[in-house]
Design a protein around this motif. Structure first.
Motif, short mmCIF file in Angstrom:
data_model
loop_
_atom_site.label_atom_id
_atom_site.label_comp_id
_atom_site.label_asym_id
_atom_site.label_seq_id
_atom_site.Cartn_x
_atom_site.Cartn_y
_atom_site.Cartn_z
N HIS A 94 0.85 -1.19 0.00
CA HIS A 94 0.00 0.00 0.00
C HIS A 94 0.89 1.24 0.00
CE1 HIS A 94 -3.21 -2.59 2.28
NE2 HIS A 94 -2.95 -3.03 1.06
N LEU A 95 0.68 2.12 -0.97
CA LEU A 95 1.57 3.26 -1.15
C LEU A 95 0.81 4.58 -1.21
CD1 LEU A 95 2.84 0.81 -3.27
CD2 LEU A 95 4.74 2.42 -3.04
N THR A 96 1.50 5.62 -0.79
CA THR A 96 1.04 6.99 -0.96
C THR A 96 2.19 7.81 -1.52
OG1 THR A 96 -0.56 6.91 0.86
CG2 THR A 96 0.23 9.08 0.20
N ILE B 39 4.95 3.74 2.32
CA ILE B 39 4.60 2.38 1.92
C ILE B 39 4.40 1.51 3.15
CG2 ILE B 39 7.05 1.71 1.70
CD1 ILE B 39 6.12 -0.10 -0.67
N ALA B 40 3.41 0.62 3.06
CA ALA B 40 3.17 -0.40 4.09
C ALA B 40 3.17 -1.75 3.39
CB ALA B 40 1.83 -0.16 4.78
N PHE B 41 3.90 -2.72 3.94
CA PHE B 41 4.10 -3.98 3.24
C PHE B 41 4.28 -5.12 4.25
CE2 PHE B 41 8.06 -1.67 3.78
CZ PHE B 41 8.90 -2.61 4.37
N PRO B 42 4.00 -6.35 3.83
CA PRO B 42 4.26 -7.49 4.71
C PRO B 42 5.74 -7.56 5.08
CG PRO B 42 2.88 -8.14 2.85
CD PRO B 42 3.38 -6.75 2.56
N PRO B 43 6.07 -7.82 6.34
CA PRO B 43 7.47 -7.79 6.77
C PRO B 43 8.39 -8.69 5.95
CG PRO B 43 6.01 -7.91 8.67
CD PRO B 43 5.14 -8.08 7.46
#
Length: 311
Positions: A249-251, A262-266
């Protein structure tokens, strides 16, 4: 009509609009124990919702809560306890019939067994801290939805939870208290899962913001829109998007300096770093600083932080 038939109508309509996750989170458990705890049966469409979607959010706005799992945000105790805040004030004297009076001035509590007074039970929330409840009383499959705003206002929708969600994402349910879906966006569902959050502060480059965004999305393609906003003069703004195959997920923040969040699986950490830094190079920029979502500077990309959490 059987419970399964009642449940299928709203949930199947919702599933045609919003693809369910392949592996829903906190979607199963002891339903009998949950219903024993509240003293009655829950609506069949809610059980189908939980089993189909699990814990997560519709369109980054409406959160579906489940009675299962270990998260502090879930569990039937939380769904009941969250209603301890004051209710909207009722008038000194009731002039409406009892059933209508309960709708106009519902009480914030959990349902008692049997056909007692109508009370509220939470099944969802929003990013604005509004609560999505049932007005209990009577047959569970006929409980209407009450939107209880963070400001203490409320409105009643004579729909079950699944039909309410399908109507909201499809643009057919109007609300004076909830935000609307952004026009032209296809609705989506995000499963809540552990995510690492990073923010890259970038140097100025030769490209304007719109061109930087195009290069970034091309480098991470395929991607899907998740909404945007810009100031009237176009100088400030954000574009939200997600990668299709990797669930990042990005902005892109067009401020000065511009940033990528960005948010991402570790487990994707190194792959994200490589692809994101390569995209920044294609934009003609340099990474000046890496921080957490809260803005805490990091000495290294992989440095563990307290800010990394489930989201």
């Amino acid at each position: 009509m059987a419970d399964s038939e009642v449940a299928a109508t709203g949930c199947e309509r919702l599933a045609r609009l919003v693809a369910p996750p392949a592996e829903p989170v906190d979607a199963s458990g002891d339903w009998a124990a949950v219903q024993d705890r509240i003293g009655g049966r829950l609506p069949a469409d809610y059980r189908r919702l939980v089993e189909t979607y699990g814990w997560g959010e519709f369109c980054d706005y409406l959160y579906l809560r489940t009675p299962f799992g270990t998260s502090r945000h879930n569990g039937i105790e939380r769904q009941m306890a969250d209603l301890n805040s004051p209710a909207p004030t009722a008038p000194p004297a009731a002039t409406a019939p009892p059933a209508r009076e309960r709708e106009l001035h519902p009480r914030p509590s959990h349902p008692a067994s049997g056909a007692g007074p109508a009370e509220l039970l939470i099944w969802g929330t929003t990013m604005d801290a509004d609560r999505l409840c049932w007005l209990t009383g009577g047959a569970p499959d006929e409980w209407p939805v009450v939107v209880w705003s963070s400001e203490g206002r409320h409105e009643t929708h004579h729909l079950g939870a699944a039909d309410f969600l399908a109507g909201w994402v499809g643009g057919h349910v109007g609300s004076h208290l909830l935000a609307d879906m952004e026009p032209d966006l296809a609705p989506w569902f995000n499963t809540f899962r552990p995510r690492t959050h990073r923010c890259l502060r970038l140097s100025a480059g030769p490209r304007v913001a719109a061109e930087c965004l195009r290069v970034l999305r091309d480098a991470l393609a395929p991607t899907v829109d998740r909404g945007s906003w810009y100031s009237e003069d176009g100088e400030l703004g954000q574009d939200h998007f997600a990668t299709v195959d990797t669930d990042w997920h990005l902005t892109y923040d067009a401020d000065r300096p511009h940033r990528i969040r960005i948010a991402f699986p570790p487990e994707d950490g190194e792959r994200v770093r490589q692809r994101l830094f390569a995209a920044v190079a294609l934009m003609g920029c340099e990474v000046l600083q890496v921080t957490t979502a809260a803005g805490t500077p990091l000495a290294a990309w992989h440095a563990p932080t307290d800010d990394d959490r489930s989201a």
